[in-house]
Design a protein around this motif. Structure first.
Motif, mmCIF file in Angstrom:
data_model
loop_
_atom_site.group_PDB
_atom_site.id
_atom_site.type_symbol
_atom_site.label_atom_id
_atom_site.label_comp_id
_atom_site.label_asym_id
_atom_site.label_seq_id
_atom_site.Cartn_x
_atom_site.Cartn_y
_atom_site.Cartn_z
ATOM 1 N N ARG A 101 1.241 -1.344 0.207
ATOM 2 C CA ARG A 101 -0.124 -0.252 0.095
ATOM 3 C C ARG A 101 0.806 1.331 0.017
ATOM 4 N NH1 ARG A 101 -5.366 -0.838 0.712
ATOM 5 N NH2 ARG A 101 -6.207 -2.300 1.294
ATOM 6 N N ALA A 102 2.009 1.434 0.593
ATOM 7 C CA ALA A 102 2.603 2.106 0.320
ATOM 8 C C ALA A 102 5.007 2.119 -0.188
ATOM 9 C CB ALA A 102 3.243 2.475 1.606
ATOM 10 N N ALA A 103 4.681 0.850 -1.401
ATOM 11 C CA ALA A 103 5.572 0.474 -1.712
ATOM 12 C C ALA A 103 6.339 1.779 -2.579
ATOM 13 C CB ALA A 103 5.632 -1.281 -2.791
ATOM 14 N N ALA A 104 5.309 2.082 -4.039
ATOM 15 C CA ALA A 104 6.027 2.892 -4.337
ATOM 16 C C ALA A 104 6.115 4.418 -3.613
ATOM 17 C CB ALA A 104 4.361 3.642 -5.372
ATOM 18 N N THR A 105 5.534 4.761 -2.599
ATOM 19 C CA THR A 105 6.168 6.047 -1.868
ATOM 20 C C THR A 105 7.497 5.827 -0.779
ATOM 21 O OG1 THR A 105 3.775 6.825 -1.249
ATOM 22 C CG2 THR A 105 5.254 7.558 0.112
ATOM 23 N N ALA A 106 7.530 4.196 -0.802
ATOM 24 C CA ALA A 106 8.479 4.453 0.037
ATOM 25 C C ALA A 106 10.393 4.024 -1.259
ATOM 26 C CB ALA A 106 8.306 2.529 0.290
ATOM 27 N N ASN A 107 10.007 3.502 -1.869
ATOM 28 C CA ASN A 107 10.996 3.467 -3.196
ATOM 29 C C ASN A 107 11.265 5.046 -4.393
ATOM 30 O OD1 ASN A 107 11.709 1.006 -4.178
ATOM 31 N ND2 ASN A 107 10.015 0.426 -3.771
ATOM 32 N N GLY A 108 10.249 5.726 -3.193
ATOM 33 C CA GLY A 108 10.236 6.667 -4.299
ATOM 34 C C GLY A 108 10.903 8.103 -3.173
ATOM 35 N N PHE A 109 10.905 7.770 -1.803
ATOM 36 C CA PHE A 109 11.667 8.182 -0.733
ATOM 37 C C PHE A 109 12.929 7.827 -0.727
ATOM 38 C CE2 PHE A 109 12.696 8.731 3.525
ATOM 39 C CZ PHE A 109 12.422 9.847 3.821
ATOM 40 N N LYS A 110 13.567 6.632 -1.399
ATOM 41 C CA LYS A 110 14.412 6.048 -1.340
ATOM 42 C C LYS A 110 15.496 6.448 -2.384
ATOM 43 C CE LYS A 110 14.734 2.205 -4.124
ATOM 44 N NZ LYS A 110 15.798 2.817 -4.718
ATOM 45 N N GLY A 111 14.407 6.716 -3.113
ATOM 46 C CA GLY A 111 15.229 7.510 -4.432
ATOM 47 C C GLY A 111 15.305 8.573 -4.212
ATOM 48 N N MET A 112 14.229 9.480 -3.946
ATOM 49 C CA MET A 112 14.927 10.377 -3.761
ATOM 50 C C MET A 112 16.797 10.734 -3.152
ATOM 51 S SD MET A 112 13.222 13.615 -1.518
ATOM 52 C CE MET A 112 13.555 12.914 0.533
ATOM 53 N N PHE A 113 16.347 9.621 -1.674
ATOM 54 C CA PHE A 113 18.168 9.353 -0.982
ATOM 55 C C PHE A 113 19.116 9.417 -2.123
ATOM 56 C CE2 PHE A 113 15.858 10.546 2.494
ATOM 57 C CZ PHE A 113 16.796 10.461 3.269
ATOM 58 N N GLY A 114 19.076 8.609 -3.398
ATOM 59 C CA GLY A 114 19.777 7.962 -4.240
ATOM 60 C C GLY A 114 19.920 8.721 -4.905
ATOM 61 N N TYR A 115 19.246 9.518 -5.792
ATOM 62 C CA TYR A 115 19.828 10.365 -6.794
ATOM 63 C C TYR A 115 19.967 11.948 -6.136
ATOM 64 C CZ TYR A 115 18.265 7.123 -10.015
ATOM 65 O OH TYR A 115 18.240 6.409 -10.973
ATOM 66 N N ALA A 116 19.600 12.313 -4.846
ATOM 67 C CA ALA A 116 21.235 13.621 -4.128
ATOM 68 C C ALA A 116 22.380 12.837 -4.087
ATOM 69 C CB ALA A 116 19.556 13.523 -2.855
ATOM 70 N N SER A 117 22.677 12.183 -4.216
ATOM 71 C CA SER A 117 24.079 10.993 -4.634
ATOM 72 C C SER A 117 24.989 12.082 -5.108
ATOM 73 C CB SER A 117 23.737 9.790 -4.517
ATOM 74 O OG SER A 117 23.489 9.022 -5.989
#
Length: 486
Positions: free
Chosen positions: A415-431
């Motif tokens: 139910r929140a998989a896309a949000t969780a992956n979007g959140f970790k993706g934000m950190f990933g691309y802040a790299s």
């Protein structure tokens, strides 16, 4: 489910995995084409490594923020439309980017001078940032689709197979663009003015034999970098249409029941927006495990993008590898990553009972070892040795790249998989603050050795962060009822 429903579900599950793999690979066609075009842009346009790094950083930051925003939307939107339209918009941004020189000329009426360069830089930067914004709508719909079509106990294996789309897309596009850069463009090697301009842009003196060889190579394929944007865009255009025709949204959208065993005690049973937001706040933004995974993702992506984005430049300038061979080396890095992802996913389900975070610790240790070995190889090393060692590093780094997303999806539930992956993706691309502008600055001012050291240190830090959740459960679903029934 009835037997007929199970058979139909399996068919749609396979179709969804293959369709989204194909579609997401094409997002890489219109994003990772930039790395092979960079040497040509540096030579012809006079852009420094720092400037090119800023392009990468700006796009990466926007992409990361876009993943978070799109993740929150994608959890409640039709993934078929969301993903297909986003890919098509990325196509348009790439086409426009390739016409940057033409736009700058129309705006300034000149092909040189400060006004022209400023217009060129602003327009191309804007197009690449816009591309990053649309790219952020690529993965969140996939996370939604996969967690609706694949049960949690199979997610590590099947999503690792799906994650090969990253390497397939990036690997194929670097081979394609490497070929375009080596075989197309206009031969301007006989034009003394063009040769002198390229030499000045690359800061190469006439008595530098090796440097002038690079200058003449660039002059022989003048303008080829534009094809690195137009050709992949044409392929992605056709792919976006095929993607829309292939995938559907959830099982319910094709008349099938939802997956059993994927309910959480906190999950809202209706579409009440307040309850949905409360669920996301608790299972994503208020979940310490999601934060740990997100911080780890930041460091994983520094290592990955340092090699993927800077690979052609790093290999040609620090190891003396030709640009064509460098493209193949980066492609082999991606191919090895496919094998690494598949093995990591299988090992997680087979031996570690779905605890993907534990697999990531071992993978990052391997990354530290092989990147250190690669750094220490002298420039006289045969190319096949570079292939072997860099592939070993790719085998290790792509396990965490895939498994962190799987772990985030399982911890946040479907139910929140896309949000969780979007959140970790934000950190990933802040790299890209580090892998883009940061690495470009290091290479410009301290040489490639300092860049290698930075990559190795980052991989070691990542391993330490992942160890913080060593004893965490495999997923965030409520297993109380299962235990009572057992």
């Amino acid at each position: 489910m009835t037997e007929q429903q199970k058979k139909l579900f399996k068919s749609w599950q396979t179709r969804t995995i293959i369709g989204t793999m194909f579609g997401y690979a094409l997002f890489y066609f219109v994003r990772k084409n930039f790395s092979l075009a960079m040497p040509g842009m540096e030579a012809e346009l006079g852009l420094s490594k720092t400037s090119l790094g800023i392009f990468l950083t700006a796009q990466g930051i926007v992409y990361g923020l876009s993943q978070l925003v799109n993740g929150m939307f994608a959890d409640r939107k039709n993934a078929r439309w969301y993903m297909s339209v986003a890919l098509m918009l990325c196509v348009f941004a790439n086409v426009a980017f390739g016409f940057g020189e033409n736009v700058a000329y129309m705006l300034t009426g000149s092909t040189e001078g400060g006004a022209y360069i400023n217009a060129l830089t602003i327009f191309m930067g804007l197009m690449w940032v816009i591309n990053g914004a649309f790219q952020g709508a690529g993965f969140p719909p996939c996370a939604r689709l996969l967690t609706h079509w694949v049960p949690p106990q199979e997610l590590a294996t099947k999503m690792s197979i799906w994650n090969t789309s990253h390497s397939i897309g990036a690997g194929l596009v670097v081979i394609l663009c490497g070929y375009l850069m080596s075989h197309f463009g206009t031969d301007m090697s006989g034009d003394a003015g063009v040769v002198a301009s390229i030499a000045a842009n690359l800061d190469v003196s006439p008595d530098d034999t090796a440097g002038m060889a690079r200058v003449m190579q660039s002059a022989s394929h003048y303008g080829a970098w534009k094809l690195c944007f137009w050709v992949p865009a044409a392929i992605a255009f056709v792919g976006a249409i095929a993607l829309f025709m292939t995938i559907r949204d959830t099982p319910k959208s094709v008349g099938l029941p939802e997956l059993e065993g994927t309910e959480s005690k906190d999950a809202p049973h209706d579409e009440n927006q307040a309850e949905a937001r409360a669920f996301i706040r608790k299972h994503v933004f208020g979940n310490p495990l999601i934060w740990i995974l997100s911080f780890a993702n930041f460091f994983v992506y520094i290592v990955r993008f340092s090699i993927l984005d800077w690979g052609p430049s790093l290999l040609s300038q620090s190891k003396g590898v030709s640009l064509s061979s460098a493209g193949w080396l980066v492609a082999m890095f991606e191919i090895a990553g496919i094998l690494g992802m598949l093995f990591a996913g299988w090992a997680t389900d087979k031996w570690l009972k779905g605890r993907a975070h534990r697999t990531c610790v071992f993978c990052m240790l391997g990354t530290v070892i092989f990147m250190t070995l690669f750094w220490q190889l002298p420039a006289t090393t045969p190319v096949w040795v570079y292939f072997v060692v860099l592939c070993a590093a790719g085998f290790c780094i792509y396990g965490p790249q895939a498994l962190i997303g799987i772990a985030a999806a399982n911890q946040a539930t479907k139910r929140a998989a896309a949000t969780a992956n979007g959140f970790k993706g934000m950190f990933g691309y802040a790299s890209t603050l580090v892998s883009g502008a940061g690495l470009g600055y290091l290479a410009d001012h301290y040489g490639w050795n300092s860049a290698y050291i930075g990559i190795i240190v980052v991989a070691f830090i990542c391993m330490g962060i992942l160890m913080l959740m060593w004893n965490a459960p495999a997923d965030g679903y409520d297993h109380t009822q299962e235990k009572q029934e057992a």
